[in-house]
Scaffold this active site. Structure first.
Site, short mmCIF file in Angstrom:
data_model
loop_
_atom_site.label_atom_id
_atom_site.label_comp_id
_atom_site.label_asym_id
_atom_site.label_seq_id
_atom_site.Cartn_x
_atom_site.Cartn_y
_atom_site.Cartn_z
NE ARG A 1 -4.30 -0.04 2.37
CZ ARG A 1 -5.27 -0.94 2.35
NH1 ARG A 1 -5.02 -2.22 2.29
NH2 ARG A 1 -6.53 -0.54 2.36
NE ARG B 1 -11.36 2.03 4.47
CZ ARG B 1 -12.44 1.24 4.40
NH1 ARG B 1 -13.50 1.50 5.13
NH2 ARG B 1 -12.43 0.21 3.60
P1 AP5 Z 1 -8.64 -3.36 3.93
O1 AP5 Z 1 -9.40 -4.34 4.71
O2 AP5 Z 1 -7.63 -3.83 2.96
O3 AP5 Z 1 -9.68 -2.38 3.23
P2 AP5 Z 1 -9.62 -1.54 1.88
O4 AP5 Z 1 -8.40 -1.58 1.05
O5 AP5 Z 1 -10.06 -0.19 2.32
O6 AP5 Z 1 -10.54 -2.27 0.95
P3 AP5 Z 1 -11.92 -2.87 1.27
O7 AP5 Z 1 -11.81 -4.20 1.94
O8 AP5 Z 1 -12.77 -1.84 1.94
O9 AP5 Z 1 -12.50 -2.99 -0.22
P4 AP5 Z 1 -12.34 -4.08 -1.35
O10 AP5 Z 1 -11.62 -3.46 -2.50
O11 AP5 Z 1 -11.81 -5.37 -0.82
O12 AP5 Z 1 -13.86 -4.20 -1.77
P5 AP5 Z 1 -14.90 -5.39 -1.57
O13 AP5 Z 1 -14.57 -6.52 -2.48
O14 AP5 Z 1 -15.08 -5.72 -0.12
O15 AP5 Z 1 -7.88 -2.34 4.91
C1 AP5 Z 1 -8.54 -1.77 6.03
C2 AP5 Z 1 -7.53 -0.97 6.83
O16 AP5 Z 1 -6.47 -1.84 7.31
C3 AP5 Z 1 -6.79 0.14 6.07
O17 AP5 Z 1 -7.55 1.34 6.02
C4 AP5 Z 1 -5.50 0.26 6.89
O18 AP5 Z 1 -5.71 1.01 8.05
C5 AP5 Z 1 -5.20 -1.18 7.29
N1 AP5 Z 1 -4.34 -1.87 6.33
C6 AP5 Z 1 -4.66 -2.95 5.55
N2 AP5 Z 1 -3.64 -3.32 4.77
C7 AP5 Z 1 -2.62 -2.45 5.06
C8 AP5 Z 1 -1.31 -2.29 4.55
N3 AP5 Z 1 -0.80 -3.09 3.58
N4 AP5 Z 1 -0.56 -1.28 5.06
C9 AP5 Z 1 -1.01 -0.45 6.04
N5 AP5 Z 1 -2.27 -0.55 6.55
C10 AP5 Z 1 -3.07 -1.54 6.05
O19 AP5 Z 1 -16.21 -4.69 -2.13
C11 AP5 Z 1 -16.86 -3.63 -1.42
C12 AP5 Z 1 -18.38 -3.79 -1.55
O20 AP5 Z 1 -18.75 -3.56 -2.91
C13 AP5 Z 1 -18.89 -5.19 -1.18
O21 AP5 Z 1 -20.13 -5.05 -0.53
C14 AP5 Z 1 -19.07 -5.89 -2.54
O22 AP5 Z 1 -20.13 -6.84 -2.52
C15 AP5 Z 1 -19.41 -4.71 -3.47
N6 AP5 Z 1 -18.85 -4.90 -4.79
C16 AP5 Z 1 -17.63 -5.43 -5.11
N7 AP5 Z 1 -17.44 -5.42 -6.45
C17 AP5 Z 1 -18.55 -4.84 -6.98
C18 AP5 Z 1 -18.96 -4.54 -8.33
N8 AP5 Z 1 -18.17 -4.85 -9.37
N9 AP5 Z 1 -20.16 -3.95 -8.51
C19 AP5 Z 1 -20.97 -3.66 -7.44
N10 AP5 Z 1 -20.65 -3.93 -6.15
C20 AP5 Z 1 -19.45 -4.51 -5.92
#
Ligand code: AP5
Length: 216
Positions: free
Chosen positions: A88, A172
Site C-alpha cells: 500500500r 481512507r
Molecule cells: P482493507 O481491509 O484492505 O480495506 P480496503 O483496502 O479499504 O478495501 P476494502 O476491503 O474496503 O474494499 P475491497 O476493495 O476489498 O472491496 P470489496 O470486495 O469488499 O484495509 C482496512 C484498513 O487496514 C486500512 O484502512 C488500513 O488502516 C489497514 N491496512 C490494511 N492493509 C494495510 C497495509 N498493507 N498497510 C497499512 N495498513 C493496512 O467490495 C466492497 C463492496 O462492494 C462489497 O459489498 C461488494 O459486494 C461490493 N462490490 C464489489 N465489487 C462490486 C462490483 N463490481 N459492482 C458492485 N458492487 C461490488
C-alpha cells in the site's frame, strides 16, 4: 501464480480475490483481514492497528511487511497467492520485491481495479459480511440468494466493519490517493500492471480479470 490486487477501498479487491482464489486454487492474503483478526484477538499489534484503521490511516510498513513475510512461508501459499490490500506504499512494494527475491518467488501480475470515488462510498457503506466464513455481500449489488442466509456456509450471522462509515471511507480514500496510487506507476514501469474496469458488475469484472491474466 502470485498476484497483487490493487485499488481503492471498495474497488472489489476482496470480492474478486475470493472468486479468483476459488477458480484457480490461490490463497487470498488480505492484510486488512489479518489486522482485524489481530484486533479481535486483543494482541498488542491488533489494538494499536485498530486505532489507526478506525481513523482510515495506514498501519506502519514494518508491521504489515512482517505479517506478510511470515504468511507467505506457510505451506498453503506454495501453489500461489493473491495479495489483497498489500503493498500500500512504495516502501512496502520495495520490501515485497526484496522478500520475494529472498524466498525465490516471483510476482506474475498486478491487477488494478479502477472505480470512481463516488461509487466507492456507496459500495462500502452498503457492505456486509458473513460472520462465520467471511463471504462478502452488499445491500443492493449482492444479496444472499436466500434472505438472511449465507450462500457459502449457511450461517445466519452477518457483520459490518467499524471503518465502513462514510466519514472513515473519505479518509481512507484520501490515504489511497496520497500513499497507494503511486504504486500504479511503480508496477507499470516494471511491466506487471494489468488494469480492469472495476465499475462493471461483479461477474463482468471477474471475466475481465481472467482475460488480462491470460498472458501473465
Ligand atoms: P482493507 O481491509 O484492505 O480495506 P480496503 O483496502 O479499504 O478495501 P476494502 O476491503 O474496503 O474494499 P475491497 O476493495 O476489498 O472491496 P470489496 O470486495 O469488499 O484495509 C482496512 C484498513 O487496514 C486500512 O484502512 C488500513 O488502516 C489497514 N491496512 C490494511 N492493509 C494495510 C497495509 N498493507 N498497510 C497499512 N495498513 C493496512 O467490495 C466492497 C463492496 O462492494 C462489497 O459489498 C461488494 O459486494 C461490493 N462490490 C464489489 N465489487 C462490486 C462490483 N463490481 N459492482 C458492485 N458492487 C461490488
Amino acid at each position: 501464480m502470485n498476484l497483487i490486487f490493487l485499488g481503492p477501498p471498495g474497488a472489489g479487491k476482496g470480492t474478486q480475490a475470493k472468486m479468483l482464489g476459488d477458480r484457480r486454487g490461490l490463497v487470498q492474503l488480505s492484510t486488512g483481514d489479518m489486522l482485524r483478526a489481530a484486533a479481535a484477538a486483543g494482541t498488542e499489534v491488533g489494538r494499536k492497528a485498530k486505532e489507526v484503521m478506525d481513523r482510515g490511516e495506514l498501519v506502519s510498513d514494518d508491521v504489515v511487511v512482517d505479517i506478510i513475510s511470515h504468511r507467505i512461508d506457510e505451506p498453503d501459499c506454495a501453489d500461489g497467492f493473491i495479495l489483497d490490500g498489500f503493498p500500500r506504499t512504495v516502501a512496502q512494494a520495495e520490501a515485497l520485491d526484496r522478500l520475494l527475491d529472498e524466498k525465490a518467488k516471483t510476482l506474475d501480475a498486478v491487477v488494478v481495479m479502477n472505480v470512481d470515488d463516488g461509487r466507492l462510498v456507496e459500495r462500502i457503506t452498503g457492505r456486509f459480511t458473513c460472520a462465520n466464513c467471511g463471504e462478502g455481500y452488499h445491500d443492493t449489488a449482492k444479496r444472499p440468494a436466500v434472505e438472511g442466509v449465507c450462500d457459502r456456509c449457511g450461517s445466519t450471522e452477518f457483520t459490518r466493519r467499524a471503518d465502513d462509515t462514510e466519514e472513515t471511507v473519505r479518509s481512507r480514500l484520501e490515504t489511497y490517493h496520497a500513499q497507494t496510487a503511486p504504486l500504479v506507476d511503480y508496477y507499470k514501469a516494471r511491466g506487471k500492471l494489468r488494469a480492469v474496469d472495476g465499475m462493471a458488475g461483479i461477474e463482468t469484472v471477474a471475466e475481465e480479470i481472467d482475460e488480462v491474466l491470460e498472458n501473465a
